[in-house]
Design a protein around this motif. Structure first.
Motif, mmCIF file in Angstrom:
data_model
loop_
_atom_site.group_PDB
_atom_site.id
_atom_site.type_symbol
_atom_site.label_atom_id
_atom_site.label_comp_id
_atom_site.label_asym_id
_atom_site.label_seq_id
_atom_site.Cartn_x
_atom_site.Cartn_y
_atom_site.Cartn_z
ATOM 1 N N ASP A 516 0.801 -1.220 0.000
ATOM 2 C CA ASP A 516 0.000 0.000 0.000
ATOM 3 C C ASP A 516 0.833 1.270 0.000
ATOM 4 N N GLY A 517 2.148 1.154 -0.099
ATOM 5 C CA GLY A 517 3.002 2.333 -0.146
ATOM 6 C C GLY A 517 3.437 2.848 1.200
ATOM 7 N N ALA A 518 3.337 2.040 2.246
ATOM 8 C CA ALA A 518 3.699 2.511 3.584
ATOM 9 C C ALA A 518 4.326 1.377 4.380
ATOM 10 N N ILE A 519 5.363 1.702 5.153
ATOM 11 C CA ILE A 519 5.963 0.807 6.135
ATOM 12 C C ILE A 519 5.571 1.338 7.506
ATOM 13 N N ARG A 520 4.845 0.535 8.260
ATOM 14 C CA ARG A 520 4.352 1.006 9.554
ATOM 15 C C ARG A 520 5.264 0.540 10.680
ATOM 16 N N LEU A 521 5.540 1.465 11.610
ATOM 17 C CA LEU A 521 6.331 1.173 12.806
ATOM 18 C C LEU A 521 5.390 0.888 13.971
ATOM 19 N N TRP A 522 5.830 -0.022 14.855
ATOM 20 C CA TRP A 522 5.028 -0.454 15.991
ATOM 21 C C TRP A 522 5.860 -0.411 17.261
ATOM 22 N N ARG A 523 5.130 -0.313 18.379
ATOM 23 C CA ARG A 523 5.748 -0.400 19.704
ATOM 24 C C ARG A 523 5.085 -1.543 20.471
ATOM 25 N N VAL A 524 5.905 -2.427 21.047
ATOM 26 C CA VAL A 524 5.424 -3.568 21.821
ATOM 27 C C VAL A 524 5.742 -3.320 23.285
ATOM 28 N N SER A 525 4.775 -3.589 24.165
ATOM 29 C CA SER A 525 4.971 -3.381 25.600
ATOM 30 C C SER A 525 4.175 -4.425 26.367
ATOM 31 N N ASP A 526 4.326 -4.400 27.697
ATOM 32 C CA ASP A 526 3.591 -5.307 28.578
ATOM 33 C C ASP A 526 2.415 -4.622 29.259
ATOM 34 N N GLU A 527 2.122 -3.390 28.899
ATOM 35 C CA GLU A 527 1.018 -2.659 29.513
ATOM 36 C C GLU A 527 -0.312 -3.257 29.063
ATOM 37 N N PRO A 528 -1.195 -3.613 29.979
ATOM 38 C CA PRO A 528 -2.476 -4.225 29.586
ATOM 39 C C PRO A 528 -3.299 -3.290 28.700
ATOM 40 N N GLY A 529 -3.790 -3.843 27.599
ATOM 41 C CA GLY A 529 -4.581 -3.064 26.660
ATOM 42 C C GLY A 529 -3.770 -2.218 25.707
ATOM 43 N N ARG A 530 -2.444 -2.177 25.900
ATOM 44 C CA ARG A 530 -1.567 -1.367 25.046
ATOM 45 C C ARG A 530 -0.357 -2.183 24.602
ATOM 46 N N GLN A 531 -0.523 -3.494 24.468
ATOM 47 C CA GLN A 531 0.618 -4.352 24.161
ATOM 48 C C GLN A 531 1.179 -4.096 22.775
ATOM 49 N N LEU A 532 0.350 -3.693 21.829
ATOM 50 C CA LEU A 532 0.795 -3.427 20.454
ATOM 51 C C LEU A 532 0.161 -2.129 19.995
ATOM 52 N N MET A 533 0.986 -1.115 19.805
ATOM 53 C CA MET A 533 0.479 0.203 19.433
ATOM 54 C C MET A 533 1.218 0.713 18.199
ATOM 55 N N PRO A 534 0.472 1.296 17.232
ATOM 56 C CA PRO A 534 1.116 1.843 16.023
ATOM 57 C C PRO A 534 1.781 3.174 16.301
ATOM 58 N N LEU A 535 2.879 3.430 15.605
ATOM 59 C CA LEU A 535 3.581 4.706 15.735
ATOM 60 C C LEU A 535 3.267 5.596 14.538
#
Length: 588
Positions: A516-535
Motif C-alpha cells: 500500500d506504499g507505507a511501512i508502519r512502525l510499531w511499539r510492543v509493551s507489557d502494559e495491559p490493553g496497550r501491548q501493540l500500538m502503532p507509531l
C-alpha cells in the motif's frame, strides 16, 4: 601336575592390583595429566632398569627380558610420584629436559585457566570504564572518611547491574526501549531534510538499484553493517549499509541430478523458473550465507570468498523461508511441501523434519532457545518446541485473513501479518491473538473516504484516525492516492497483504510492510490493553517483500519490488526493484 615354568627370555606380565585400569578413564579439564618423556629420560630410565636387573642376582635373571621393562616401569612410577611432590611447576619443567630453556614458552594453560584469565581481563576492563564514568560523582565522597569504601561499593553495584543487564539482553529476557526514543520527522521539514540528506550523501529514502526483478529476501548481519538480498532474477548482492556499495555474488550453480546421490523425482527442480530465489539467511559468526528458492535446494555460500560450498536437497516443494537460530549453527527451512526441516551448519547435514501444517508453510522465525514459530496457508500459527518434538497450534478469529509472516518480539510473544491487512500480537499463554489491528495496511483515509481500520479493545476512534492519517501522509509522499479506498491500477487487493514483519533484536520496536506504499512502525509493551500500538508510517512505493530493522534502531531496510514475493498476482509499474533504506533518529 606342577605349574609350567616361564622360560627364560619370555615376557612376564607383572600384575599390580592396586592400580586402576587406565582404559576408558576420563580426563577432566584442569586435571594433571601425564607428561611425555624426552628421549634422554627414556635412555636414563632404561639404563637404570638394566643396572637394577644385573644387581638383583639370579632372581632378576629368572625373569629374563621382562625384568628390564618392569624395573623401567617402576622407575616411571617413582618419577611421576616425584613430579606430584614438586607440583605443577615441576611437572611442566623437568630437570634434564633438552627443551628446558624454552619450557616457559611451551606451557599451555587448561580450559579452566583460560576461562578465568579472560573473565578477569573483562572485569578489569569494565571496572576501568565504570570508574572513569563515575569519577565525577565520587568527588564529594572523598571528603568523608568512608569515601573509598562508598566508591568501591557503588562501582561494584554498577558493575554487577551492567553484567546482569547485558546477560538479560543477550538472552532476550529484557526488551530495550527504543520506540519511545524515536523522533518522528515533521511534515513541513520534509523538503529541507531531503535536501540536507542529499548534500551529505546519505541514501536514506532512496532505492538502491541492483536487482532486475523484485527483491524477495533480505538478511542483515548482527552488527548492522552488511545486508544480503536475493530476487526473482536469481541475483545475490551484498550491500554495505553505510555507503550503499554493492557486490554481486556469482550465479547459483544449476542443479545436476545424480542418481547415486538422490535428489530426483519429487525433489527434482521445476523445468521453468528454477532460478528464482525466495529467501536468504546469514550467519556472520560462521561466515555463511544460505539462499533458497523454487529449485527446492538450499545453497550455502562462504561470505569471505563468495564461493558456493554446499547444497542441501530434501524438500519436495519451493522453499519459502529460511532462518538461523541466533548464536548457533541450527537452521530452519519452510516449504510449500507443508514441512519444516532442521539443518546443522556446523556439520553441514540434515537433522530432522517437523510435520503439522496442512498447507504451504510461508514463514518461519526462531529465537535463542529451541523454539520456532511458523505460519501457513492452513490459517494456523504453530509454536514448535524442537527439543521436545511438540507444537502448540494458534488460530486467528473466524473470518480473519490468512497469516503470511511472523517474527518474535520476546521469548514468549510474536507478531504476525495477514492478507487482509491485519497485524496481531500473540503469546504462548493464549490460544487467540492478544491484540489485533485490522486493516492497518490498505488504502483510503483521506477526506471522506473510509480508512477501514478496525481497532482492538480498549483503543479509541481517535487512535484509528491518527493511524489512518499517518498512512495517508506516507502514501502521498510516494505518489499513492489516499483519497479513495480503491487500490491503484494493477495493484488490486494484493496491496493490502502484509507481506513481511520485522523486529529490532531485543527491543520493543517492530515494523510491517505491504503493498500500500507505507511501512508502519510499531511499539510492543507489557502494559495491559496497550501491548501493540502503532507509531507512524514511512513511504515505500511498491510491494515490501522483505524487511529488517537494525538492532540499534538506527534504520529500517526494505526489499522492494513491483510484484509480490511468491507470485505475479499484481504489478505496480511505478515502483522500483531494489532496496529502500530509511534512517531513523533517536533521542539521547
Amino acid at each position: 601336575m606342577p605349574p609350567a615354568k616361564t622360560a627364560p627370555g619370555a615376557a612376564g606380565a607383572k600384575k599390580r592390583p592396586h592400580e586402576a585400569p587406565t582404559k576408558g578413564r576420563k580426563v577432566f579439564a584442569g586435571a594433571r595429566q601425564k607428561v611425555a618423556k624426552s628421549q634422554n629420560q627414556k635412555t636414563a630410565a632404561a639404563a637404570a632398569g638394566a643396572n637394577g636387573a644385573r644387581g638383583s642376582g639370579t632372581g632378576g635373571q629368572g625373569r629374563g627380558g621382562g625384568g628390564d621393562d618392569d624395573d623401567a616401569g617402576d622407575g616411571d612410577d617413582m618419577f611421576e610420584g616425584a613430579l606430584d611432590d614438586l607440583g605443577d611447576e615441576g611437572a611442566r619443567r623437568r630437570p634434564g629436559d633438552a627443551s628446558g630453556s624454552e619450557s616457559d614458552e611451551e606451557v599451555k594453560e587448561t580450559a579452566d585457566e583460560k576461562r578465568l584469565r579472560m573473565a578477569k581481563s573483562y572485569l578489569d576492563k569494565l571496572r576501568a570504564e565504570e570508574d572513569e564514568a563515575a569519577s565525577g560523582d565520587d568527588d564529594d565522597d572523598e571528603e568523608d572518611g568512608d569515601g573509598d569504601n562508598t566508591r568501591n561499593m557503588d562501582s561494584h553495584d554498577r558493575l554487577a547491574n551492567r553484567l546482569k543487564n547485558e546477560a538479560w539482553q543477550g538472552s532476550g529476557r529484557v526488551r530495550r526501549e527504543l520506540a519511545h526514543r524515536l523522533i518522528q520527522p515533521a511534515p513541513e521539514d520534509e523538503d529541507e531534510d531531503e535536501a540536507q540528506l542529499d548534500e551529505e550523501g546519505d541514501r536514506a529514502g532512496v532505492v538502491w538499484r541492483g536487482h532486475r526483478l523484485a527483491v524477495t529476501g533480505l538478511a542483515l548481519t548482527g552488527d548492522d553493517t552488511t545486508a544480503y538480498s536475493v530476487s526473482k532474477d536469481g541475483a545475490i548482492i551484498r550491500w554495505d549499509v553505510e555507503s550503499g556499495a554493492k557486490t554481486k555474488y556469482p550465479k547459483t550453480p544449476a542443479v545436476v541430478l545424480d542418481p547415486t546421490k538422490g535428489g530426483g523425482g519429487p525433489m527434482a527442480p521445476p523445468r521453468c523458473g528454477a532460478a528464482t530465489l525466495l529467501c536468504c539467511a546469514v550467519s556472520a559468526e560462521r561466515h555463511l550465507l544460505c539462499t533458497a528458492g523454487t529449485d527446492k535446494r538450499i545453497h550455502v555460500w562462504d561470505t569471505r570468498t563468495m564461493k558456493h560450498v554446499q547444497e542441501f536437497a530434501s524438500h519436495r516443494g519451493a522453499i519459502t523461508s529460511l532462518a538461523i537460530r541466533e548464536g548457533t549453527g541450527q537452521m530452519f527451512s519452510a516449504s510449500t511441501d507443508r514441512t519444516l526441516k532442521v539443518w546443522s551448519l556446523d556439520d553441514m547435514a540434515y537433522v530432522d523434519t517437523l510435520f503439522g501444517h496442512q498447507s504451504d508453510v510461508l514463514g518461519v522465525a526462531p529465537q535463542r532457545r529451541e523454539r520456532v514459530v511458523t505460519v501457513g496457508r492452513d490459517r494456523t500459527c504453530r509454536f514448535w518446541k524442537v527439543a521436545e518434538d511438540s507444537q502448540l497450534i494458534f488460530r486467528p478469529n473466524p473470518g480473519a485473513g490468512q497469516l503470511e509472516c511472523c517474527t518474535f518480539t520476546s521469548p514468549d510473544t510474536w507478531i504476525t501479518g495477514s492478507d487482509d491487512g491485519t497485524v496481531s500480537l500473540w503469546s504462548t499463554t493464549k490460544k487467540r491473538a492478544v491484540m489485533s489491528w485490522g486493516g492497518m495496511h490498505g488504502f483510503g483515509g483521506l477526506g471522506e473516504s473510509a480508512h477501514g481500520i478496525v481497532v482492538p479493545k480498549f483503543s479509541t476512534a481517535e487512535e484509528a484516525a491518527g493511524a489512518a492519517a499517518s498512512r495517508a501522509a506516507a502514501q502521498e509522499l510516494c505518489g499513492v492516492s489516499a483519497a479513495s479506498a480503491a487500490a491503484p491500477p494493477g495493484v488490486s487487493n494484493a496491496g493490502r497483504w502484509v507481506n513481511t514483519v520485522a523486529a529490532a533484536r531485543g527491543s520493543d520496536l517492530c515494523a510491517s510492510g505491504g503493498g500500500d506504499g507505507a511501512i508502519r512502525l510499531w511499539r510492543v509493551s507489557d502494559e495491559p490493553g496497550r501491548q501493540l500500538m502503532p507509531l507512524w508510517c514511512l513511504p515505500a512505493r511498491g510491494f515490501v517483500n522483505a524487511l529488517v530493522v537494525a538492532s540499534s534502531g538506527r534504520f529500517v531496510l526494505a526489499g522492494m519490488g513491483q510484484e509480490p514475493r511468491t507470485g505475479r498476482w499484481a504489478r505496480d509499474a511505478s515502483a522500483k526493484n531494489g532496496l529502500l533504506l530509511h534512517r531513523l533518529k533517536l533521542s539521547d
